[in-house]
Design a protein around this motif. Structure first.
Motif, PDB file in Angstrom:
ATOM      1  N   VAL A  66     -23.802   5.547  29.763  1.00  0.00           N
ATOM      2  CA  VAL A  66     -24.352   6.359  28.679  1.00  0.00           C
ATOM      3  C   VAL A  66     -25.363   5.524  27.901  1.00  0.00           C
ATOM      4  O   VAL A  66     -25.356   4.289  27.992  1.00  0.00           O
ATOM      5  N   PRO A  67     -26.245   6.157  27.130  1.00  0.00           N
ATOM      6  CA  PRO A  67     -27.256   5.404  26.382  1.00  0.00           C
ATOM      7  C   PRO A  67     -26.651   4.393  25.410  1.00  0.00           C
ATOM      8  O   PRO A  67     -25.534   4.580  24.913  1.00  0.00           O
ATOM      9  N   ASP A  68     -27.399   3.333  25.129  1.00  0.00           N
ATOM     10  CA  ASP A  68     -26.943   2.299  24.197  1.00  0.00           C
ATOM     11  C   ASP A  68     -26.508   2.893  22.869  1.00  0.00           C
ATOM     12  O   ASP A  68     -25.509   2.465  22.280  1.00  0.00           O
ATOM     13  N   THR A  69     -27.266   3.878  22.400  1.00  0.00           N
ATOM     14  CA  THR A  69     -26.969   4.461  21.085  1.00  0.00           C
ATOM     15  C   THR A  69     -25.678   5.260  21.071  1.00  0.00           C
ATOM     16  O   THR A  69     -25.149   5.573  20.006  1.00  0.00           O
ATOM     17  N   ALA A  70     -25.150   5.608  22.259  1.00  0.00           N
ATOM     18  CA  ALA A  70     -23.923   6.403  22.333  1.00  0.00           C
ATOM     19  C   ALA A  70     -22.697   5.579  22.697  1.00  0.00           C
ATOM     20  O   ALA A  70     -21.570   6.081  22.619  1.00  0.00           O
ATOM     21  N   ILE A  71     -22.898   4.320  23.082  1.00  0.00           N
ATOM     22  CA  ILE A  71     -21.782   3.487  23.554  1.00  0.00           C
ATOM     23  C   ILE A  71     -20.667   3.406  22.508  1.00  0.00           C
ATOM     24  O   ILE A  71     -19.485   3.612  22.807  1.00  0.00           O
ATOM     25  N   ILE A  89     -16.414  -1.222  31.658  1.00  0.00           N
ATOM     26  CA  ILE A  89     -17.678  -1.811  32.121  1.00  0.00           C
ATOM     27  C   ILE A  89     -18.837  -1.150  31.391  1.00  0.00           C
ATOM     28  O   ILE A  89     -18.961   0.079  31.369  1.00  0.00           O
ATOM     29  N   VAL A  90     -19.679  -1.985  30.799  1.00  0.00           N
ATOM     30  CA  VAL A  90     -20.871  -1.521  30.093  1.00  0.00           C
ATOM     31  C   VAL A  90     -22.082  -2.064  30.836  1.00  0.00           C
ATOM     32  O   VAL A  90     -22.057  -3.202  31.338  1.00  0.00           O
ATOM     33  N   LEU A  91     -23.151  -1.282  30.916  1.00  0.00           N
ATOM     34  CA  LEU A  91     -24.289  -1.616  31.768  1.00  0.00           C
ATOM     35  C   LEU A  91     -25.433  -2.309  31.046  1.00  0.00           C
ATOM     36  O   LEU A  91     -26.517  -2.467  31.603  1.00  0.00           O
ATOM     37  N   ASP A  92     -25.199  -2.734  29.824  1.00  0.00           N
ATOM     38  CA  ASP A  92     -26.226  -3.424  29.045  1.00  0.00           C
ATOM     39  C   ASP A  92     -25.518  -4.224  27.956  1.00  0.00           C
ATOM     40  O   ASP A  92     -24.470  -3.809  27.467  1.00  0.00           O
ATOM     41  N   ALA A  93     -26.091  -5.341  27.574  1.00  0.00           N
ATOM     42  CA  ALA A  93     -25.423  -6.222  26.606  1.00  0.00           C
ATOM     43  C   ALA A  93     -25.599  -5.790  25.158  1.00  0.00           C
ATOM     44  O   ALA A  93     -24.893  -6.292  24.276  1.00  0.00           O
ATOM     45  N   ALA A  94     -26.518  -4.861  24.887  1.00  0.00           N
ATOM     46  CA  ALA A  94     -26.868  -4.537  23.504  1.00  0.00           C
ATOM     47  C   ALA A  94     -25.666  -4.099  22.676  1.00  0.00           C
ATOM     48  O   ALA A  94     -25.356  -4.684  21.637  1.00  0.00           O
ATOM     49  N   ALA A  95     -24.991  -3.040  23.107  1.00  0.00           N
ATOM     50  CA  ALA A  95     -23.875  -2.508  22.322  1.00  0.00           C
ATOM     51  C   ALA A  95     -22.715  -3.496  22.213  1.00  0.00           C
ATOM     52  O   ALA A  95     -22.170  -3.692  21.119  1.00  0.00           O
ATOM     53  N   PHE A  97     -22.886  -6.774  22.319  1.00  0.00           N
ATOM     54  CA  PHE A  97     -23.366  -7.855  21.452  1.00  0.00           C
ATOM     55  C   PHE A  97     -23.334  -7.422  19.995  1.00  0.00           C
ATOM     56  O   PHE A  97     -23.017  -8.216  19.105  1.00  0.00           O
ATOM     57  N   ALA A  98     -23.646  -6.151  19.753  1.00  0.00           N
ATOM     58  CA  ALA A  98     -23.695  -5.626  18.383  1.00  0.00           C
ATOM     59  C   ALA A  98     -22.316  -5.312  17.819  1.00  0.00           C
ATOM     60  O   ALA A  98     -22.197  -4.907  16.669  1.00  0.00           O
ATOM     61  N   GLY A  99     -21.268  -5.481  18.636  1.00  0.00           N
ATOM     62  CA  GLY A  99     -19.915  -5.239  18.155  1.00  0.00           C
ATOM     63  C   GLY A  99     -19.508  -3.786  18.172  1.00  0.00           C
ATOM     64  O   GLY A  99     -18.641  -3.371  17.396  1.00  0.00           O
ATOM     65  N   HIS A 100     -20.097  -2.980  19.070  1.00  0.00           N
ATOM     66  CA  HIS A 100     -19.811  -1.554  19.104  1.00  0.00           C
ATOM     67  C   HIS A 100     -18.631  -1.184  19.988  1.00  0.00           C
ATOM     68  O   HIS A 100     -18.301  -0.009  20.100  1.00  0.00           O
ATOM     69  N   LEU A 101     -17.997  -2.174  20.623  1.00  0.00           N
ATOM     70  CA  LEU A 101     -16.808  -1.876  21.413  1.00  0.00           C
ATOM     71  C   LEU A 101     -15.563  -2.028  20.543  1.00  0.00           C
ATOM     72  O   LEU A 101     -15.509  -2.905  19.681  1.00  0.00           O
ATOM     73  N   PRO A 102     -14.559  -1.188  20.748  1.00  0.00           N
ATOM     74  CA  PRO A 102     -13.352  -1.239  19.911  1.00  0.00           C
ATOM     75  C   PRO A 102     -12.659  -2.602  19.968  1.00  0.00           C
ATOM     76  O   PRO A 102     -12.688  -3.288  20.987  1.00  0.00           O
ATOM     77  N   ASP A 269     -31.298  -8.658  15.196  1.00  0.00           N
ATOM     78  CA  ASP A 269     -32.083  -7.610  14.561  1.00  0.00           C
ATOM     79  C   ASP A 269     -32.683  -6.672  15.626  1.00  0.00           C
ATOM     80  O   ASP A 269     -32.732  -5.455  15.443  1.00  0.00           O
ATOM     81  N   SER A 270     -33.128  -7.252  16.732  1.00  0.00           N
ATOM     82  CA  SER A 270     -33.707  -6.450  17.807  1.00  0.00           C
ATOM     83  C   SER A 270     -32.654  -5.512  18.388  1.00  0.00           C
ATOM     84  O   SER A 270     -32.925  -4.323  18.616  1.00  0.00           O
ATOM     85  N   ILE A 271     -31.467  -6.034  18.614  1.00  0.00           N
ATOM     86  CA  ILE A 271     -30.390  -5.208  19.170  1.00  0.00           C
ATOM     87  C   ILE A 271     -29.944  -4.145  18.186  1.00  0.00           C
ATOM     88  O   ILE A 271     -29.618  -3.012  18.562  1.00  0.00           O
ATOM     89  N   ARG A 272     -29.933  -4.478  16.896  1.00  0.00           N
ATOM     90  CA  ARG A 272     -29.582  -3.484  15.887  1.00  0.00           C
ATOM     91  C   ARG A 272     -30.550  -2.314  15.931  1.00  0.00           C
ATOM     92  O   ARG A 272     -30.155  -1.145  15.832  1.00  0.00           O
ATOM     93  N   ARG A 273     -31.848  -2.606  16.128  1.00  0.00           N
ATOM     94  CA  ARG A 273     -32.829  -1.537  16.202  1.00  0.00           C
ATOM     95  C   ARG A 273     -32.609  -0.684  17.450  1.00  0.00           C
ATOM     96  O   ARG A 273     -32.791   0.532  17.436  1.00  0.00           O
ATOM     97  N   ILE A 274     -32.217  -1.325  18.542  1.00  0.00           N
ATOM     98  CA  ILE A 274     -31.997  -0.615  19.802  1.00  0.00           C
ATOM     99  C   ILE A 274     -30.780   0.296  19.715  1.00  0.00           C
ATOM    100  O   ILE A 274     -30.797   1.436  20.181  1.00  0.00           O
ATOM    101  N   THR A 275     -29.711  -0.212  19.104  1.00  0.00           N
ATOM    102  CA  THR A 275     -28.439   0.513  19.130  1.00  0.00           C
ATOM    103  C   THR A 275     -28.238   1.413  17.920  1.00  0.00           C
ATOM    104  O   THR A 275     -27.207   2.074  17.847  1.00  0.00           O
TER     105      THR A 275
END
Length: 275
Positions: A66-71, A89-95, A97-102, A269-275
């Motif tokens: 799913v998209p980074d913004t929905a992870i 399994i997540v397909l990108d490091a952004a979410a 890295f940003a701490g969006h996993l439970p 900051d870059s990842i925050r903008r992405i996610t």
């Protein structure tokens, strides 16, 4: 048999994964919420979908295509239904890295991402030569990280990664932090930005009278030979004229502190903008 619940199975990325998982040793349960995605799975791959609850019942692995913004939202919704020991399994490091996993220390988090087929390759098959993204016909390298979970879980995560990104050449193990340096840092902030500038430079030559086809052919040909020397694909040195052009061009095109894009706060900051 290891069971996989694939969320977003009918999306652009999900369909690639669904196709590559066909015929593997994994029992895949496809989850897709959109009607278009369901139709795509049925029409293109002959696959049916099931509800999230059905897919998660006894699943060993959950893949979030799913998209980074929905992870973050999707993971939070699924988390109460995941048994201890489940691999996510997540397909990108952004979410991640940003701490969006439970915050679930009893879950295994595995992050994987394709390097995409390299510019310098040995592909001769027409389909492989036109597979720029990878995961269809062209060989590619991949990077993966075991973010949390038992060390022995890495082997399973890497096995799945090699299937979903197939055909795979080298499989690199990195950390989530290193993967964030690679993307968005290296691949998007630096590489994509500079390639965009190069395209603008080509367009400027066209604006100044150079035929577009000639400018494009000249630029792409020089990208090939210059890149081969710079990235040590072939032995060689630049001419004095080229070296002088680089010496002049870098300070004109680049800020002195451009490498700050790799500083931890800049990456965050870059990842925050992405996610």
């Amino acid at each position: 048999m290891v069971s996989i619940a694939l969320f977003g199975a009918g999306g652009k990325m999900g369909c690639r994964l669904s196709k590559n998982l066909l015929g593997s040793r994994f029992a895949v349960r496809h989850v897709e919420v959109s009607d278009a995605g369901k139709a795509r799975l049925k029409d293109e791959l002959g696959l049916s979908t099931m509800s999230a609850d059905e897919a998660l019942d006894g699943a060993d692995v959950v893949i979030l295509a799913v998209p980074d913004t929905a992870i973050g939202k999707v993971a939070a919704t699924l988390e109460p239904k995941l048994k201890a020991g489940t691999m996510v399994i997540v397909l990108d490091a952004a979410a991640p890295f940003a701490g969006h996993l439970p915050a679930r220390p009893d879950l295994t988090y595995f992050v994987t991402h394709p390097c995409h087929p390299p510019i310098f390759n040995d592909e001769t098959d027409p389909a492989a030569k036109r597979d720029f993204f990878g995961g269809i016909a062209a060989k590619q390298h991949i990077v993966s990280a075991l973010m949390q979970g038992p060390e022995e879980a890495y082997a399973l995560g890497e096995e799945i990664a090699k299937v979903i990104w197939a055909p795979v050449m080298r499989s690199h193990r990195v950390t989530v932090e290193q993967m964030a340096l690679l993307e968005p840092g290296l691949s998007e902030t630096v590489c994509a930005s500079l390639l965009s500038v190069m395209r603008e430079a080509m367009d400027e030559c066209v604006r100044r009278g150079v035929p577009k086809e000639a400018a494009r052919d000249f630029l792409l040909g020089h990208m090939n030979v210059l890149g081969a020397v710079i990235f040590e694909e072939t032995p060689g040195v630049f001419s004095d004229a080229c070296n002088k052009a680089i010496e002049f061009g870098k300070p004109v095109l680049m800020r002195d502190d451009w490498k700050r894009v790799f500083e931890p706060q800049e990456i965050a900051d870059s990842i925050r903008r992405i996610t």
